[in-house]
Design a protein around this motif. Structure first.
Motif, PDB file in Angstrom:
ATOM      1  N   GLY A 170       0.787  -1.231   0.000  1.00 30.42           N
ATOM      2  CA  GLY A 170       0.000   0.000   0.000  1.00 30.42           C
ATOM      3  C   GLY A 170       0.814   1.274   0.000  1.00 30.42           C
ATOM      4  N   LYS A 171       2.086   1.176  -0.381  1.00 31.43           N
ATOM      5  CA  LYS A 171       2.961   2.345  -0.353  1.00 31.43           C
ATOM      6  C   LYS A 171       3.303   2.787  -1.779  1.00 31.43           C
ATOM      7  CE  LYS A 171       3.208   1.977   4.112  1.00 31.43           C
ATOM      8  NZ  LYS A 171       4.314   1.310   4.780  1.00 31.43           N
ATOM      9  N   ASP A 172       3.531   4.074  -1.934  1.00 35.00           N
ATOM     10  CA  ASP A 172       4.002   4.631  -3.203  1.00 35.00           C
ATOM     11  C   ASP A 172       5.506   4.833  -3.101  1.00 35.00           C
ATOM     12  OD1 ASP A 172       1.448   4.780  -4.354  1.00 35.00           O
ATOM     13  OD2 ASP A 172       1.048   6.689  -3.320  1.00 35.00           O
ATOM     14  N   GLY A 173       6.241   4.039  -3.848  1.00 32.30           N
ATOM     15  CA  GLY A 173       7.695   4.141  -3.792  1.00 32.30           C
ATOM     16  C   GLY A 173       8.313   3.609  -5.065  1.00 32.30           C
ATOM     17  N   SER A 174       9.596   3.312  -4.991  1.00 29.36           N
ATOM     18  CA  SER A 174      10.300   2.817  -6.177  1.00 29.36           C
ATOM     19  C   SER A 174       9.795   1.451  -6.612  1.00 29.36           C
ATOM     20  CB  SER A 174      11.804   2.757  -5.893  1.00 29.36           C
ATOM     21  OG  SER A 174      12.062   1.946  -4.755  1.00 29.36           O
ATOM     22  N   TYR A 175       9.328   0.651  -5.641  1.00 30.69           N
ATOM     23  CA  TYR A 175       8.788  -0.668  -5.942  1.00 30.69           C
ATOM     24  C   TYR A 175       7.431  -0.837  -5.279  1.00 30.69           C
ATOM     25  CZ  TYR A 175      13.309  -2.327  -7.708  1.00 30.69           C
ATOM     26  OH  TYR A 175      14.445  -2.496  -8.437  1.00 30.69           O
ATOM     27  N   SER A 176       6.532  -1.460  -5.991  1.00 35.59           N
ATOM     28  CA  SER A 176       5.259  -1.865  -5.395  1.00 35.59           C
ATOM     29  C   SER A 176       5.336  -3.350  -5.082  1.00 35.59           C
ATOM     30  CB  SER A 176       4.105  -1.607  -6.372  1.00 35.59           C
ATOM     31  OG  SER A 176       4.202  -2.480  -7.498  1.00 35.59           O
ATOM     32  N   LEU A 177       4.381  -3.844  -4.325  1.00 37.36           N
ATOM     33  CA  LEU A 177       4.344  -5.277  -4.035  1.00 37.36           C
ATOM     34  C   LEU A 177       4.170  -6.075  -5.334  1.00 37.36           C
ATOM     35  CD1 LEU A 177       4.532  -7.009  -1.463  1.00 37.36           C
ATOM     36  CD2 LEU A 177       2.054  -7.163  -1.485  1.00 37.36           C
ATOM     37  N   GLU A 178       3.421  -5.517  -6.262  1.00 36.97           N
ATOM     38  CA  GLU A 178       3.231  -6.193  -7.560  1.00 36.97           C
ATOM     39  C   GLU A 178       4.545  -6.254  -8.333  1.00 36.97           C
ATOM     40  OE1 GLU A 178       0.654  -5.755 -11.694  1.00 36.97           O
ATOM     41  OE2 GLU A 178      -0.180  -4.964  -9.816  1.00 36.97           O
ATOM     42  N   ASP A 179       5.350  -5.204  -8.273  1.00 33.48           N
ATOM     43  CA  ASP A 179       6.661  -5.206  -8.939  1.00 33.48           C
ATOM     44  C   ASP A 179       7.538  -6.326  -8.387  1.00 33.48           C
ATOM     45  OD1 ASP A 179       6.076  -2.963 -10.488  1.00 33.48           O
ATOM     46  OD2 ASP A 179       6.816  -1.574  -8.942  1.00 33.48           O
ATOM     47  N   ILE A 180       7.532  -6.470  -7.061  1.00 35.80           N
ATOM     48  CA  ILE A 180       8.342  -7.503  -6.413  1.00 35.80           C
ATOM     49  C   ILE A 180       7.860  -8.888  -6.826  1.00 35.80           C
ATOM     50  CG2 ILE A 180       8.975  -8.510  -4.177  1.00 35.80           C
ATOM     51  CD1 ILE A 180       8.708  -5.616  -3.042  1.00 35.80           C
ATOM     52  N   TYR A 181       6.558  -9.069  -6.835  1.00 39.60           N
ATOM     53  CA  TYR A 181       5.965 -10.354  -7.233  1.00 39.60           C
ATOM     54  C   TYR A 181       6.347 -10.700  -8.670  1.00 39.60           C
ATOM     55  CZ  TYR A 181       2.336 -13.873  -8.119  1.00 39.60           C
ATOM     56  OH  TYR A 181       1.666 -15.030  -8.460  1.00 39.60           O
ATOM     57  N   ARG A 182       6.231  -9.744  -9.582  1.00 43.08           N
ATOM     58  CA  ARG A 182       6.572  -9.990 -10.988  1.00 43.08           C
ATOM     59  C   ARG A 182       8.044 -10.378 -11.143  1.00 43.08           C
ATOM     60  NH1 ARG A 182       3.022  -8.522 -14.945  1.00 43.08           N
ATOM     61  NH2 ARG A 182       1.234  -7.225 -14.328  1.00 43.08           N
ATOM     62  N   GLU A 183       8.901  -9.674 -10.444  1.00 38.89           N
ATOM     63  CA  GLU A 183      10.338  -9.936 -10.545  1.00 38.89           C
ATOM     64  C   GLU A 183      10.678 -11.344 -10.062  1.00 38.89           C
ATOM     65  OE1 GLU A 183      14.369  -8.715 -11.342  1.00 38.89           O
ATOM     66  OE2 GLU A 183      12.483  -7.671 -11.752  1.00 38.89           O
ATOM     67  N   VAL A 184      10.129 -11.716  -8.915  1.00 34.61           N
ATOM     68  CA  VAL A 184      10.445 -13.019  -8.317  1.00 34.61           C
ATOM     69  C   VAL A 184       9.885 -14.169  -9.150  1.00 34.61           C
ATOM     70  CG1 VAL A 184      10.021 -14.503  -6.328  1.00 34.61           C
ATOM     71  CG2 VAL A 184      10.646 -12.116  -5.975  1.00 34.61           C
TER      72      VAL A 184
END
Length: 205
Positions: free
Chosen positions: A115-129
């Motif tokens: 729920g944070k606005d930053g360089s990475y979202s939780l979705e970004d992390i999920y996609r990468e992994v």
């Protein structure tokens, strides 16, 4: 590669291809109620079931995850896309790790990115992994081929009626040892990370 190895790997690859990860674009962009979450997870992860009547996710599980601070609380009984992503991580981790270990892994991620606005979202992390899946599957197949060939060479003097049983047991033992070693490494990484975090917090005081 002999015919036995080819068949073994072919059957296994077909099985692995059925176990597909949930793509972020398949997750609804609207908030979901509890029943909708369990229905979605069951339909998306059905191929990972060992038995047809296995439960992917239940209301009790979700409530327990929230009570154990594994899952951020819903807003007005509704769960966001990030809740679903977090539940998917929990689903895979819980097969090999304790609740406390999962907390140690996930809490720093959800605290910083949920729920944070930053360089990475939780979705970004999920996609990468999960984007590493294809390459890891290829590496896994090569390793399994080696282990399978090794197991086929064990107990060379066994009677024909004993050979298959003993060689299957050899393969299971090798795979189990592999899981044991990797689980131990994961636990060491968790312990190291937790220790470093504790030291950092002490230094702040």
């Amino acid at each position: 590669m002999d015919n036995d190895t080819k068949k073994f790997l072919s059957d296994l690859l077909a099985e692995l291809q059925r176990i597909d990860y949930v793509r972020p674009e398949d997750i609804p962009n609207i908030d979901l109620y509890m029943d909708q979450i369990t229905t979605f997870m069951d339909s998306q992860l059905e191929t990972s079931k060992r038995h047809a009547d296995d439960k992917i996710l239940t209301k009790t599980m979700i409530n327990n995850y929230a009570k154990n601070n594994l899952l951020p609380p819903p807003e007005k009984k509704k769960y966001t896309k990030e809740h679903v992503l977090t539940l998917i991580f929990i689903y895979y981790f819980k097969n090999i790790l304790s609740i406390s270990d999962i907390q140690s892994i996930l809490n720093p991620i959800t605290d910083k990115y949920f729920g944070k606005d930053g360089s990475y979202s939780l979705e970004d992390i999920y996609r990468e992994v999960f984007g590493l899946e294809h390459q890891e599957t290829q590496n896994l197949m090569k390793d399994l081929a080696r282990k399978f060939n090794t197991s086929c060479q064990t107990f060379p003097d066994a009677a024909p009626e004993d050979a298959e049983l003993l060689r299957n047991f050899s393969l299971i033992c090798m795979l189990s040892y592999d899981v044991y070693v990797k689980k131990t490494i994961i636990e060491r990484l968790i312990d190291t990370t937790t220790s470093d975090k504790s030291k950092a917090e002490k230094n702040k005081k």
